[in-house]
Design a protein around this motif. Structure first.
Motif, PDB file in Angstrom:
ATOM      1  N   CYS A   8      -5.397   0.715  -8.548  1.00  9.41           N
ATOM      2  CA  CYS A   8      -5.231   0.303  -7.157  1.00  9.41           C
ATOM      3  C   CYS A   8      -3.769  -0.007  -6.882  1.00  9.41           C
ATOM      4  O   CYS A   8      -3.104  -0.689  -7.667  1.00  9.41           O
ATOM      5  N   LYS A  10      -2.657  -2.005  -4.740  1.00  8.33           N
ATOM      6  CA  LYS A  10      -2.481  -3.400  -4.323  1.00  8.33           C
ATOM      7  C   LYS A  10      -2.666  -4.405  -5.451  1.00  8.33           C
ATOM      8  O   LYS A  10      -1.893  -5.351  -5.570  1.00  8.33           O
ATOM      9  N   CYS A  11      -3.704  -4.215  -6.290  1.00 10.99           N
ATOM     10  CA  CYS A  11      -3.991  -5.223  -7.321  1.00 10.99           C
ATOM     11  C   CYS A  11      -3.843  -4.703  -8.748  1.00 10.99           C
ATOM     12  O   CYS A  11      -3.822  -5.497  -9.680  1.00 10.99           O
ATOM     13  N   CYS A  28     -10.976  -0.238  -3.232  1.00 15.95           N
ATOM     14  CA  CYS A  28     -10.897  -0.806  -4.571  1.00 15.95           C
ATOM     15  C   CYS A  28     -12.043  -1.803  -4.721  1.00 15.95           C
ATOM     16  O   CYS A  28     -12.252  -2.649  -3.852  1.00 15.95           O
ATOM     17  N   ALA A  30     -12.218  -4.184  -6.832  1.00 14.66           N
ATOM     18  CA  ALA A  30     -11.717  -5.510  -7.197  1.00 14.66           C
ATOM     19  C   ALA A  30     -11.158  -6.286  -6.005  1.00 14.66           C
ATOM     20  O   ALA A  30     -11.457  -7.461  -5.831  1.00 14.66           O
ATOM     21  N   CYS A  31     -10.355  -5.631  -5.149  1.00 16.68           N
ATOM     22  CA  CYS A  31      -9.693  -6.366  -4.061  1.00 16.68           C
ATOM     23  C   CYS A  31     -10.050  -5.858  -2.667  1.00 16.68           C
ATOM     24  O   CYS A  31      -9.559  -6.392  -1.679  1.00 16.68           O
ATOM     25  N   ARG A  32     -10.871  -4.820  -2.592  1.00 13.10           N
ATOM     26  CA  ARG A  32     -11.330  -4.227  -1.326  1.00 13.10           C
ATOM     27  C   ARG A  32     -10.216  -3.529  -0.547  1.00 13.10           C
ATOM     28  O   ARG A  32     -10.368  -3.242   0.640  1.00 13.10           O
TER      29      ARG A  32
END
Length: 132
Positions: A8, A10-11, A28, A30-32
């Protein structure tokens, strides 16, 4: 795409279990964060106009929102921790403008007690400004 795992943007969580090509609505787990975004694309490059190396694409203004770009290709290594990105940007600025202060030198703290900033003094010295 090579052997590198897709993560991802972002994360940094693995998104290799997502079906390729990413759907516009892919997120994602994990973090959407949306995945079909410029920041996740192999053409994303902030040194190019529109932050895109693809010469025909019309880059969207929001690089972190899902888009309909037909040139999108997910890139491994899209995740860049915030501190790492800031350090890289600082290094690029230093290279462009002739380097930073010597290691261990104190950071500028703003105006002097008399209200004159270091930047103003440097400008005055350079352009022969008033002595105060």
């Amino acid at each position: 795409m090579g052997d590198a795992e897709l993560v991802c943007w972002k994360c940094g969580a693995s998104v290799s279990d997502e079906t390729l090509p990413f759907a516009r609505t892919a997120e994602c787990r994990a973090c959407r964060a949306e995945l079909h975004v410029c920041r996740m694309c192999e053409f994303y490059d902030t040194t190019f106009a529109g932050a895109c190396r693809e010469p025909v694409a019309e880059p969207p203004s929001d690089k972190e929102r899902a888009n309909f770009c037909g040139y999108f290709r997910p890139r491994p290594g899209a995740f860049s921790p915030a501190g790492e990105e800031a350090a890289r940007a600082r290094a690029e600025l230093d290279a462009l403008f002739g380097g930073a202060a010597a290691p261990g030198a104190p950071e500028p703290t703003g105006p002097d007690p008399d209200g004159e900033s270091d930047a103003r003094r440097q400008l005055d010295r350079l352009f022969g400004g008033s002595d105060g």
